[in-house]
Design a protein around this motif. Sequence first.
Motif, mmCIF file in Angstrom:
data_model
loop_
_atom_site.group_PDB
_atom_site.id
_atom_site.type_symbol
_atom_site.label_atom_id
_atom_site.label_comp_id
_atom_site.label_asym_id
_atom_site.label_seq_id
_atom_site.Cartn_x
_atom_site.Cartn_y
_atom_site.Cartn_z
ATOM 1 N N ALA A 1 7.989 -9.464 1.259
ATOM 2 C CA ALA A 1 7.134 -9.759 0.106
ATOM 3 C C ALA A 1 5.852 -8.934 0.166
ATOM 4 O O ALA A 1 5.398 -8.405 -0.858
ATOM 5 C CB ALA A 1 6.811 -11.250 0.051
ATOM 6 N N PHE A 2 5.280 -8.804 1.337
ATOM 7 C CA PHE A 2 4.067 -8.002 1.504
ATOM 8 C C PHE A 2 4.338 -6.546 1.137
ATOM 9 O O PHE A 2 3.568 -5.912 0.433
ATOM 10 C CB PHE A 2 3.571 -8.099 2.948
ATOM 11 C CG PHE A 2 2.344 -7.277 3.222
ATOM 12 C CD1 PHE A 2 1.092 -7.790 2.968
ATOM 13 C CD2 PHE A 2 2.454 -5.998 3.729
ATOM 14 C CE1 PHE A 2 -0.055 -7.030 3.211
ATOM 15 C CE2 PHE A 2 1.324 -5.228 3.979
ATOM 16 C CZ PHE A 2 0.070 -5.751 3.720
ATOM 17 N N HIS A 3 5.458 -6.030 1.613
ATOM 18 C CA HIS A 3 5.806 -4.632 1.353
ATOM 19 C C HIS A 3 6.035 -4.377 -0.139
ATOM 20 O O HIS A 3 5.693 -3.320 -0.650
ATOM 21 C CB HIS A 3 7.044 -4.237 2.154
ATOM 22 C CG HIS A 3 7.504 -2.844 1.886
ATOM 23 N ND1 HIS A 3 6.761 -1.740 2.248
ATOM 24 C CD2 HIS A 3 8.603 -2.371 1.271
ATOM 25 C CE1 HIS A 3 7.396 -0.654 1.868
ATOM 26 N NE2 HIS A 3 8.518 -1.006 1.286
ATOM 27 N N ARG A 4 6.588 -5.352 -0.828
ATOM 28 C CA ARG A 4 6.881 -5.195 -2.262
ATOM 29 C C ARG A 4 5.661 -5.393 -3.146
ATOM 30 O O ARG A 4 5.658 -4.969 -4.303
ATOM 31 C CB ARG A 4 7.952 -6.192 -2.676
ATOM 32 C CG ARG A 4 9.304 -5.862 -2.122
ATOM 33 C CD ARG A 4 10.334 -6.823 -2.664
ATOM 34 N NE ARG A 4 11.586 -6.606 -1.979
ATOM 35 C CZ ARG A 4 12.339 -7.562 -1.494
ATOM 36 N NH1 ARG A 4 11.970 -8.830 -1.631
ATOM 37 N NH2 ARG A 4 13.464 -7.273 -0.891
ATOM 38 N N ALA A 5 4.644 -6.065 -2.630
ATOM 39 C CA ALA A 5 3.440 -6.349 -3.426
ATOM 40 C C ALA A 5 2.718 -5.036 -3.762
ATOM 41 O O ALA A 5 2.750 -4.095 -2.970
ATOM 42 C CB ALA A 5 2.512 -7.284 -2.678
ATOM 43 N N PRO A 6 2.068 -4.979 -4.910
ATOM 44 C CA PRO A 6 1.309 -3.771 -5.255
ATOM 45 C C PRO A 6 0.280 -3.455 -4.170
ATOM 46 O O PRO A 6 -0.502 -4.318 -3.790
ATOM 47 C CB PRO A 6 0.625 -4.127 -6.575
ATOM 48 C CG PRO A 6 1.329 -5.325 -7.084
ATOM 49 C CD PRO A 6 1.947 -6.023 -5.910
ATOM 50 N N GLY B 1 2.106 -1.990 10.488
ATOM 51 C CA GLY B 1 0.675 -1.926 10.753
ATOM 52 C C GLY B 1 -0.154 -2.521 9.638
ATOM 53 O O GLY B 1 -1.083 -3.296 9.882
ATOM 54 N N ARG B 2 0.189 -2.177 8.411
ATOM 55 C CA ARG B 2 -0.549 -2.733 7.269
ATOM 56 C C ARG B 2 -0.349 -4.245 7.184
ATOM 57 O O ARG B 2 -1.289 -4.989 6.905
ATOM 58 C CB ARG B 2 -0.116 -2.042 5.983
ATOM 59 C CG ARG B 2 -0.626 -0.599 5.922
ATOM 60 C CD ARG B 2 -0.120 0.200 4.747
ATOM 61 N NE ARG B 2 -0.309 -0.479 3.490
ATOM 62 C CZ ARG B 2 0.641 -0.586 2.548
ATOM 63 N NH1 ARG B 2 1.814 -0.041 2.708
ATOM 64 N NH2 ARG B 2 0.385 -1.226 1.434
ATOM 65 N N PHE B 3 0.877 -4.690 7.414
ATOM 66 C CA PHE B 3 1.156 -6.127 7.401
ATOM 67 C C PHE B 3 0.344 -6.829 8.497
ATOM 68 O O PHE B 3 -0.281 -7.862 8.244
ATOM 69 C CB PHE B 3 2.658 -6.377 7.601
ATOM 70 C CG PHE B 3 3.011 -7.832 7.655
ATOM 71 C CD1 PHE B 3 3.157 -8.567 6.488
ATOM 72 C CD2 PHE B 3 3.219 -8.472 8.861
ATOM 73 C CE1 PHE B 3 3.486 -9.918 6.527
ATOM 74 C CE2 PHE B 3 3.549 -9.813 8.921
ATOM 75 C CZ PHE B 3 3.684 -10.541 7.749
ATOM 76 N N ALA B 4 0.353 -6.265 9.692
ATOM 77 C CA ALA B 4 -0.384 -6.877 10.802
ATOM 78 C C ALA B 4 -1.875 -6.929 10.504
ATOM 79 O O ALA B 4 -2.512 -7.967 10.710
ATOM 80 C CB ALA B 4 -0.118 -6.107 12.093
#
Length: 97
Positions: free
Chosen positions: A88-93, A35-38
């Motif tokens: 990469a998105f999930h690992r980003a701060p 959801g956050r990625f989308a």
Amino acid sequence: MSETSRADDDLAVRRRKLKFRSWHRGMREMDLIMGRFADANIDAMGPEELDAYERLIETPDPDLFGWVLAEEPPPAEADSPMLQRLRAFHRAPHGSR
């Protein structure tokens, strides 16, 4: 209605549906990841990227969760640029990328 307007409307509907599906997967952890990625990325995706995201979203939660967290390697056919982007998105701060 012009062809361009219709195509834009179709993309807008498709994006809304993908955002909804991303937030309503069934496994709360994946709801948050997808959801956050989308929310951060879908509006900027073109048709081919949306195709790739739709393929990714069809992956069962337990498999995708393991791949995103790098607990298990994805099979070669699933190790796509879109999966790499999600990881990469999930690992980003704060999921800012």
